[in-house]
Write a protein that holds these residues in place. Structure first.
Motif, PDB file in Angstrom:
ATOM      1  N   ARG A  46      36.973  50.617  64.863  1.00 22.44           N
ATOM      2  CA  ARG A  46      38.277  51.380  65.566  1.00 22.44           C
ATOM      3  C   ARG A  46      39.274  49.893  65.619  1.00 22.44           C
ATOM      4  NH1 ARG A  46      35.229  54.448  68.437  1.00 22.44           N
ATOM      5  NH2 ARG A  46      34.949  52.296  70.328  1.00 22.44           N
ATOM      6  N   ALA A  47      39.172  48.415  65.224  1.00 27.07           N
ATOM      7  CA  ALA A  47      39.216  47.390  66.070  1.00 27.07           C
ATOM      8  C   ALA A  47      39.965  47.078  64.077  1.00 27.07           C
ATOM      9  CB  ALA A  47      38.991  45.984  66.000  1.00 27.07           C
ATOM     10  N   LEU A  48      39.238  47.143  63.269  1.00 28.36           N
ATOM     11  CA  LEU A  48      39.743  46.747  61.513  1.00 28.36           C
ATOM     12  C   LEU A  48      40.934  48.173  61.511  1.00 28.36           C
ATOM     13  CD1 LEU A  48      36.303  46.327  60.773  1.00 28.36           C
ATOM     14  CD2 LEU A  48      38.398  44.352  61.488  1.00 28.36           C
ATOM     15  N   PRO A  49      41.906  47.980  60.966  1.00 24.82           N
ATOM     16  CA  PRO A  49      42.412  49.007  60.767  1.00 24.82           C
ATOM     17  C   PRO A  49      42.965  49.184  59.417  1.00 24.82           C
ATOM     18  CG  PRO A  49      43.640  47.776  61.781  1.00 24.82           C
ATOM     19  CD  PRO A  49      42.759  47.622  62.291  1.00 24.82           C
ATOM     20  N   LEU A  50      42.721  49.891  58.206  1.00 21.63           N
ATOM     21  CA  LEU A  50      42.381  49.466  57.102  1.00 21.63           C
ATOM     22  C   LEU A  50      43.620  50.131  56.634  1.00 21.63           C
ATOM     23  CD1 LEU A  50      38.884  50.851  56.416  1.00 21.63           C
ATOM     24  CD2 LEU A  50      40.000  48.717  56.792  1.00 21.63           C
ATOM     25  N   ALA A  51      44.017  49.329  55.507  1.00 19.34           N
ATOM     26  CA  ALA A  51      45.521  49.705  54.621  1.00 19.34           C
ATOM     27  C   ALA A  51      44.807  50.644  53.652  1.00 19.34           C
ATOM     28  CB  ALA A  51      45.645  48.554  53.553  1.00 19.34           C
ATOM     29  N   CYS A  52      45.819  51.171  53.820  1.00 20.40           N
ATOM     30  CA  CYS A  52      45.790  53.152  52.684  1.00 20.40           C
ATOM     31  C   CYS A  52      44.588  52.725  51.183  1.00 20.40           C
ATOM     32  CB  CYS A  52      46.240  53.926  51.791  1.00 20.40           C
ATOM     33  SG  CYS A  52      46.676  54.654  50.962  1.00 20.40           S
ATOM     34  N   GLY A  53      43.906  53.134  50.842  1.00 14.79           N
ATOM     35  CA  GLY A  53      42.716  52.741  49.584  1.00 14.79           C
ATOM     36  C   GLY A  53      41.706  51.096  50.353  1.00 14.79           C
ATOM     37  N   GLU A  54      41.655  50.684  50.882  1.00 15.42           N
ATOM     38  CA  GLU A  54      41.010  50.211  51.710  1.00 15.42           C
ATOM     39  C   GLU A  54      39.701  50.573  52.348  1.00 15.42           C
ATOM     40  OE1 GLU A  54      40.887  45.414  54.116  1.00 15.42           O
ATOM     41  OE2 GLU A  54      42.598  47.090  54.419  1.00 15.42           O
ATOM     42  N   ARG A  55      38.762  49.756  51.495  1.00 14.23           N
ATOM     43  CA  ARG A  55      37.618  50.206  52.084  1.00 14.23           C
ATOM     44  C   ARG A  55      36.412  49.206  52.895  1.00 14.23           C
ATOM     45  NH1 ARG A  55      34.395  50.595  48.279  1.00 14.23           N
ATOM     46  NH2 ARG A  55      35.355  49.949  46.762  1.00 14.23           N
ATOM     47  N   ILE A  56      35.931  49.061  53.523  1.00  8.01           N
ATOM     48  CA  ILE A  56      34.256  48.593  53.531  1.00  8.01           C
ATOM     49  C   ILE A  56      33.142  48.175  52.852  1.00  8.01           C
ATOM     50  CG2 ILE A  56      32.826  47.944  55.722  1.00  8.01           C
ATOM     51  CD1 ILE A  56      34.749  48.876  57.649  1.00  8.01           C
ATOM     52  N   LEU A  57      33.247  46.790  52.443  1.00  8.73           N
ATOM     53  CA  LEU A  57      31.678  46.683  51.539  1.00  8.73           C
ATOM     54  C   LEU A  57      30.754  46.218  52.203  1.00  8.73           C
ATOM     55  CD1 LEU A  57      34.327  44.561  48.874  1.00  8.73           C
ATOM     56  CD2 LEU A  57      33.496  47.589  48.671  1.00  8.73           C
ATOM     57  N   ALA A  58      31.052  45.155  53.015  1.00  6.43           N
ATOM     58  CA  ALA A  58      29.780  44.620  54.026  1.00  6.43           C
ATOM     59  C   ALA A  58      30.154  44.221  55.446  1.00  6.43           C
ATOM     60  CB  ALA A  58      29.453  43.971  53.010  1.00  6.43           C
ATOM     61  N   SER A  59      29.210  44.145  55.890  1.00  8.94           N
ATOM     62  CA  SER A  59      28.941  43.530  57.815  1.00  8.94           C
ATOM     63  C   SER A  59      27.864  43.138  58.144  1.00  8.94           C
ATOM     64  CB  SER A  59      30.072  44.758  58.268  1.00  8.94           C
ATOM     65  OG  SER A  59      28.694  45.631  58.447  1.00  8.94           O
ATOM     66  N   ALA A  60      28.367  41.871  58.499  1.00 13.25           N
ATOM     67  CA  ALA A  60      27.176  41.557  59.546  1.00 13.25           C
ATOM     68  C   ALA A  60      27.302  40.749  60.785  1.00 13.25           C
ATOM     69  CB  ALA A  60      26.676  39.690  58.670  1.00 13.25           C
ATOM     70  N   GLU A  61      26.714  41.645  61.657  1.00 10.14           N
ATOM     71  CA  GLU A  61      26.577  40.971  62.859  1.00 10.14           C
ATOM     72  C   GLU A  61      25.951  39.425  62.773  1.00 10.14           C
ATOM     73  OE1 GLU A  61      24.018  42.226  67.839  1.00 10.14           O
ATOM     74  OE2 GLU A  61      23.733  42.485  65.059  1.00 10.14           O
ATOM     75  N   LEU A  62      27.175  39.201  63.862  1.00 10.54           N
ATOM     76  CA  LEU A  62      27.627  37.874  64.008  1.00 10.54           C
ATOM     77  C   LEU A  62      26.192  37.276  65.549  1.00 10.54           C
ATOM     78  CD1 LEU A  62      31.235  37.299  63.292  1.00 10.54           C
ATOM     79  CD2 LEU A  62      28.597  36.727  61.613  1.00 10.54           C
ATOM     80  N   ALA A  63      25.968  35.881  65.881  1.00 12.77           N
ATOM     81  CA  ALA A  63      25.613  35.574  66.993  1.00 12.77           C
ATOM     82  C   ALA A  63      26.429  35.080  67.566  1.00 12.77           C
ATOM     83  CB  ALA A  63      25.091  33.933  66.582  1.00 12.77           C
ATOM     84  N   GLY A  64      27.081  35.671  69.111  1.00 17.77           N
ATOM     85  CA  GLY A  64      27.692  35.835  69.949  1.00 17.77           C
ATOM     86  C   GLY A  64      27.774  36.976  69.849  1.00 17.77           C
ATOM     87  N   ASP A  65      27.564  38.323  69.520  1.00 15.09           N
ATOM     88  CA  ASP A  65      28.082  39.651  69.099  1.00 15.09           C
ATOM     89  C   ASP A  65      29.760  39.844  68.630  1.00 15.09           C
ATOM     90  OD1 ASP A  65      28.060  42.174  70.600  1.00 15.09           O
ATOM     91  OD2 ASP A  65      29.633  41.724  72.061  1.00 15.09           O
ATOM     92  N   GLY A  66      30.010  39.017  67.677  1.00 11.67           N
ATOM     93  CA  GLY A  66      30.584  39.180  67.151  1.00 11.67           C
ATOM     94  C   GLY A  66      30.975  40.169  65.738  1.00 11.67           C
TER      95      GLY A  66
END
Length: 170
Positions: free
Chosen positions: A14-34
């Motif tokens: 929800r915090a990452l509004p995506l532009a039209c046609g934009e897709r999420i390719l990969a994600s990684a959890e970060l130390a510190g809950d980010g």
């Protein structure tokens, strides 16, 4: 080693509004809950809950990323004077995020040439934006003064050469 797509929490999505046609390719959890997220257009870093986007920059702003698997640390170097961004990945061996970052940065580089100038090196590149537009950029190494006329002449000639080779006007 095997990769899995990190389960991106709903509040991060929800915090990452995506532009039209934009897709999420990969994600990684970060130390510190980010979370670090690679989209087709941008590198995005979301902070801990409540989620705020801390960094959102296009791939053509990334000079390079250096991954240290021993420390599960990814250091992002930017093309401008911005400080490096250090991402400490949780469960680094099971995420494709470093690979996605590498692929997106490489995708954004159409042509690059590094030239020696007084004071160091300059990388001159033609890069691609997410929508396919081409542009050129010069990335000065530490100690290089791009305003020095001797440097500017070499950089201008190199920029003309790489722009011409990529089909951009010189």
């Amino acid at each position: 080693m095997w990769f899995r797509r990190s389960a991106l929490p709903d509040d991060v999505r929800r915090a990452l509004p995506l532009a039209c046609g934009e897709r999420i390719l990969a994600s990684a959890e970060l130390a510190g809950d980010g979370w670090a997220v690679a989209t087709t257009a941008d590198l995005v870093v979301a902070g801990p809950a409540p989620r705020d986007v801390v960094t959102r920059r296009p791939w053509c702003d990334v000079d390079r990323g250096v991954f240290d698997p021993e420390r599960s640390e990814l250091v992002i170097e930017w093309v401008d004077a911005a400080s490096d961004t250090v991402l400490r990945l949780v469960d680094a061996e099971r995420t494709s995020f470093p690979q996605a970052l590498r692929e997106r940065v490489q995708w954004s580089v159409v042509l690059a040439e590094t030239v020696a100038v007084p004071g160091g090196d300059v990388k001159v590149a033609v890069r691609r934006t997410a929508n396919g537009e081409l542009f050129s950029q010069a990335i000065a190494g530490e100690g290089v003064d791009l305003d020095d006329p001797r440097v500017a002449g070499v950089v201008d000639a190199t920029e003309s050469r790489v722009r011409g080779a990529s089909g951009l006007p010189v």
